[in-house]
Write an enzyme that holds these catalytic residues in place. Sequence first.
Site, mmCIF file in Angstrom:
data_model
loop_
_atom_site.group_PDB
_atom_site.id
_atom_site.type_symbol
_atom_site.label_atom_id
_atom_site.label_comp_id
_atom_site.label_asym_id
_atom_site.label_seq_id
_atom_site.Cartn_x
_atom_site.Cartn_y
_atom_site.Cartn_z
ATOM 1 N N ASP A 66 40.131 32.078 53.507
ATOM 2 C CA ASP A 66 41.348 30.830 53.321
ATOM 3 C C ASP A 66 42.318 30.952 54.227
ATOM 4 O O ASP A 66 43.414 31.771 54.090
ATOM 5 C CB ASP A 66 41.766 31.189 51.619
ATOM 6 C CG ASP A 66 42.686 30.108 51.070
ATOM 7 O OD1 ASP A 66 42.950 28.892 52.011
ATOM 8 O OD2 ASP A 66 43.089 30.261 50.354
ATOM 9 N N GLU B 206 50.390 25.100 54.059
ATOM 10 C CA GLU B 206 49.799 24.601 52.701
ATOM 11 C C GLU B 206 49.861 25.631 51.585
ATOM 12 O O GLU B 206 50.027 25.330 50.569
ATOM 13 C CB GLU B 206 48.360 24.465 52.845
ATOM 14 C CG GLU B 206 47.527 23.917 51.631
ATOM 15 C CD GLU B 206 46.864 25.125 50.828
ATOM 16 O OE1 GLU B 206 46.106 24.712 49.616
ATOM 17 O OE2 GLU B 206 47.195 26.050 51.043
#
Length: 696
Positions: free
Chosen positions: A355, A392
Site C-alpha cells: 500500500d 492519499e
Amino acid sequence: MLIEGKTSCTLLFAFTLTFLIIYTTFHHHHRRLPSPATAPFSDRNSLSYRDAFTSAASNETVAAYLRDLTLHPHLAGTPLSLSTALYVHTQFQSLGLATHFVNFSSLLSYPKHASLSVHFSDGTILSVSLEEPNVPQNGAVRPYHAYSPSGSAYGEAVFLNYGREQDYSELAVLGVKVKDCVGILRRGGEMSRYEAVENAAAHGLAAVLMYTEGGDDRYRQGVERGTVMNGLGDPLSPGWAGVEGGEKLGLNDPTVVERFPGIPSLPLSEAAAESILMSLEEAKVPYEWRKIFESGRSTSTTVGPGPIMLNLTYEGEQKTANIHNVFAVIRGTEEPDRFVLLGNHRDAWTYGAVDPNSGTATLLDIARRYALLMRSGWNPRRTIILCSWDAEEFGMIGSTEWVEQNFANLGSKAVAYLNVDCAVQGPGLFVSATPQLDDLLVEVMKKIKDPDSENAFLYEQWMAANKGVNRLSRVDSDFAPFLQHVGIPSVDLYFGNDFPVYHTAFDSYGWMANFGDPSFQRHVAVAGVWGLVTLHLADDPILPFNYVSYAAELLEYENVLSNLLEGTVSSQPIAAAIEDFAHAAADSEEQAKILRGEQSLDDFSILRRRILNDRLMLAERGFTDSEGLTGRQWFKHLVYGPRGDSGNKISFFPGIADAMSPRTMEGEREAILRHETWRVARAIQRAAYVLRGELT
C-alpha cells in the site's frame, strides 16, 4: 414535465452546447475531426495493439519498479516523498510521455512525542512500547494517528470492542461506566478510525488506544498507522482546491475543527493490546464479543474498567506542506477532449510495498507498455491520463484537491476513472465498479491469464470464487472524489482481501517478494486488466458502457428497499423512475449496436457516434445532486456514497440509508424518508433524460 434540479439543467445544457458546437464544426468545415479513414489505425489494428499490450508484460520490470519505490519510507509532505514523486516523473519522462506536476499546499499532521504506561494497583508502573521492533526505521514515521489532537489522559482501562453504538449498549447492560476511562478498541466493525474515536469522545472517554487483529503471529508487533480525519481533501479548503496563495480557512474555524476527533488517540500493536486486556477485571466479556478470543492468543475474559490505570500522552504537529501529483498524458488523436483517467496514490505511511506502491509499479509498467505501442504507431482515439496522487493516506487529499480544481472540465469531459490502490495484497481478484462497466470488465478478464492457475484465465477463477462485481459506496481510495463528488463512472481493482502488514513498517519489498507475490505475476495480471480496460475506453468508437446492467442493479436495490420499508413509505417513485431509465438504457444499447455495425465513414456517422458517446459518458452525472447528502454535502452521488451510520441496513441510496438510521429522530423519520426517496427517484429520472439525450 419540467426536468428536476440544477444538475439536470447543467447536464442538458452541456449536451446541447456540445451538439451545436460539433454541428457547426462539421457544416462550416472548421477544424474537422479526422474520419476513421484518416485515423492512425482501424478497429482491426486496435485489436492487434491490445494483443501487443498483453504480450509486452514483464514481471521482472514490475519487480524492479517496486524495489526502487520502496528503498525508503515516503510519507507525504517529507523530502523522501518528494524524491519518490521525482522518480515517478523521471520514469514517465524517460518513456517519452508528456509529463507534469500539479502541486497543492495542504494541512498535514505529524507526531512529535507519544508515550503510554500501565499503572498497577500495587504501585508498579510498566512502560508500553509504541514502536515496532526488529525493523529498520530508516526514516519511517513512528506509529501515530494523523490529525489526532494533542493531549494527555490518565484513567481506568476499559475494552470497547469495535467502539460501535451497540458495543456501548452492551457495556451499559453490564453496568460498565466508561466516562473518563482510556478505551481500548479493535479496528473493524465497519467503523472508520474517526468514527470510533469520535464515538468514544461522545461517550465521555478521555482517550482511545486502537489495535488491529491479524492472522499472522510474525506481525503481531506491527502497529497500524492511519488518519482520524473525517471527510476527504485538505481540511483548510473544503470544496475548493488548496492552491498556493489561495483561500484557506483558519485552524480554529468550526468547519475545520469538526473534521477532527475531540480526544487523543494512538495506535497500538496487537501484542501490546493483549498484554493490557489480560490485566482487566470487573465485568465479563459480552457473549457477542467472545469471538475475539477464539484464536487462543488471549486468555482475557473481562472488559474492565480497571483495575489498571493507563497514562497516555500524545503531542502532534499540524502544518501546511506541499504535496505533488504527477501526470503523464497521451493525447487522443480524434477526441482529445475526452479523458480516460487511470490513477494510483504514491505516498505511504512507511515503505508501502503493498500500500500503495504495488499499484504504482503496475501503473509505471502500463506506461511502459503504452510507450511501446506508441513507437509502433499507436495513438489513442481519446486522451489517456496516468495519475500519481500524493497524500492519499491523510484523506485522499491529492486526488480530491485536483478533482475540485478541475470539477467543470471533468464533469463535461471525463469518460471514466480507473483506480488501483494496493494492486496486490494476496490471492484472488476483487473488482468494484459502477454497473455500466460490468460487461467490459468481464470481457477483459476472459483475456488475462490467472496468475495462480495454469491454463486458466482470470474470469474462470473469479466466477468460481463467486465474487461478482462489488460497488463503490465505500470511501477508502482515490475513486471517491471522481464518482461520489463529480459522478464519473469508476473502477477499483486489487488482488487479495487483506494483508497482515497493513500500514506497518513491515510493509516492505521483502514481504511482497516472499509472501505477497513472489513471482510478481499477480502484478502482471492487474496491469493486464487495468491497461486493457483503459485501451477499450480510449479506443472503442462507441464507448463500451451498458446501462441495461445499471437498470437491473437499480431494480434490485428498489426491491430490497421496498421490503425494508414495509409500507411505511412507498418506494414507487423510485420504481417508476427505474422503469423509465431501463427503457432509455435499452434504447441506447440498441443504438450502440447499430452504430458499432456501421461501416460508413461520413461526417454525419461520426457525429452520431459522438452524440451517443456523450450521452453514455454523461448519464452517470445524472445520479448526482448539487445539494449533496444531508450533513455531508460534499458527497453528491445519491446511488453510491458513504453511509452516515455504521448501523445502516443498506449500502446504496446513502441518503435513504441515513434516514432509516436509528439516529434519525422517530417523529421526523417518515418525512425525511419520503423526501430522500423522491430525491433518489429524481436522480434516476435525470440519468434517464441524459441517456435519451432529449429535452422533455
